[in-house]
Design a protein around this motif. Structure first.
Motif, mmCIF file in Angstrom:
data_model
loop_
_atom_site.group_PDB
_atom_site.id
_atom_site.type_symbol
_atom_site.label_atom_id
_atom_site.label_comp_id
_atom_site.label_asym_id
_atom_site.label_seq_id
_atom_site.Cartn_x
_atom_site.Cartn_y
_atom_site.Cartn_z
ATOM 1 N N ILE A 176 47.913 38.757 43.180
ATOM 2 C CA ILE A 176 49.009 39.245 42.348
ATOM 3 C C ILE A 176 49.167 38.258 41.200
ATOM 4 C CG2 ILE A 176 51.456 39.848 42.286
ATOM 5 C CD1 ILE A 176 50.996 40.200 45.475
ATOM 6 N N LEU A 183 57.520 37.713 48.749
ATOM 7 C CA LEU A 183 56.388 38.301 49.466
ATOM 8 C C LEU A 183 55.920 37.443 50.632
ATOM 9 C CD1 LEU A 183 54.224 39.641 46.483
ATOM 10 C CD2 LEU A 183 56.161 40.717 47.649
ATOM 11 N N ARG A 201 51.581 40.264 53.857
ATOM 12 C CA ARG A 201 50.142 40.470 54.062
ATOM 13 C C ARG A 201 49.433 39.133 54.104
ATOM 14 N NH1 ARG A 201 48.219 45.581 50.440
ATOM 15 N NH2 ARG A 201 46.254 44.551 50.907
ATOM 16 N N THR A 208 44.021 39.939 48.179
ATOM 17 C CA THR A 208 44.935 40.681 47.314
ATOM 18 C C THR A 208 45.599 39.672 46.386
ATOM 19 O OG1 THR A 208 45.354 42.405 48.953
ATOM 20 C CG2 THR A 208 47.011 42.103 47.234
ATOM 21 N N SER A 229 47.422 38.091 50.872
ATOM 22 C CA SER A 229 48.046 38.072 49.548
ATOM 23 C C SER A 229 48.086 36.658 48.969
ATOM 24 C CB SER A 229 49.470 38.631 49.615
ATOM 25 O OG SER A 229 49.455 40.019 49.822
ATOM 26 N N TYR A 275 53.468 44.469 48.976
ATOM 27 C CA TYR A 275 52.492 43.424 49.311
ATOM 28 C C TYR A 275 53.101 42.305 50.152
ATOM 29 C CZ TYR A 275 50.050 45.918 45.661
ATOM 30 O OH TYR A 275 49.467 46.915 44.918
#
Length: 222
Positions: A128, A47, A24, A126, A27, A21
């Motif tokens: 997390i 990330l 992105r 997205t 994210s 991930y």
């Protein structure tokens, strides 16, 4: 027995497991205060993603507060383990008192950690969702339910360590579950950290501020 030095090391290891991930634009790392924030800080750095706090409060059994009978989360989501409540003969009045106390604390933490900033956009992103570990999973489950109502594009649950059965149970609730360690037998989360000292409100605020300064600049402000 495998152990992490502290939550920061655990976050760095978890970040490596979430590399798919990285980079992105959609994210977003959401960490559960307080213990999940140092973990989320390192995941967000790995990330190159923004970090936000997502406030959830465990509902502790009266007299045995370390044992969860449920949890509440931002957005009015409430998860109550009816089997636990019935099995321990917890009255409606006792449940109501715990709820009122934890709702006040949830509101206080939202004011403290958000500092007047609007909540992040969840829809289509997205997301997390990170904590320092999964034991019963009641707090994380409340967070997942709250987030599902906001229609993320993808919802990932990530923790450095978790009870095997609890981690497996989230595979029906999240799009992906990453539990770095799933030891058997599973003890308390703190058994898998050399340093499991409580994270303070001030540390949470400092880490969120540092993450905000680093957002959008390749995290070099870290």
């Amino acid at each position: 027995m495998a152990r992490f030095q502290d939550r920061f090391e655990a976050g760095r290891v978890l970040g490596e497991h979430l590399r798919a991930y990285a980079g992105r634009s959609d994210s977003l790392v959401l960490a559960l205060p307080r213990g999940g924030i140092p973990v989320g800080f390192e995941v967000a750095r790995a990330l190159d993603a923004p970090l936000e706090a997502f406030v959830v409060r465990k509902l502790g059994v009266p007299g045995h507060e370390e044992f969860a009978m449920g949890a509440i989360a931002t957005g009015g989501v409430r998860v109550l383990n009816e089997d636990t409540v019935r099995g321990l003969h917890i009255s409606d009045e006792e449940v109501a008192r715990v709820l009122a106390r934890e709702e006040r604390e949830l509101a206080r933490r939202e004011r403290l950690f958000r500092g007047g900033r609007p909540p992040p956009r969840i829809q289509g992103r997205t997301v997390i969702l990170v904590d320092d570990g999964l034991a019963t999973g009641s707090t994380m489950r409340a967070a997942v339910l709250a987030l599902r109502e906001q229609e993320p594009g993808l919802l990932v649950v990530g923790v450095p360590v978790g009870a095997p059965g609890t981690c497996a149970s989230f595979r029906d609730e999240a799009d992906e579950v990453v539990c770095v360690l799933t030891p058997e037998p599973f003890h308390a989360i703190g058994h898998f950290y050399e340093d499991f000292a409580q994270t303070s409100d001030e540390e949470v605020r400092e880490l969120l501020a540092r993450a905000e300064r680093g957002a959008g600049f390749g995290m070099e402000a870290f």
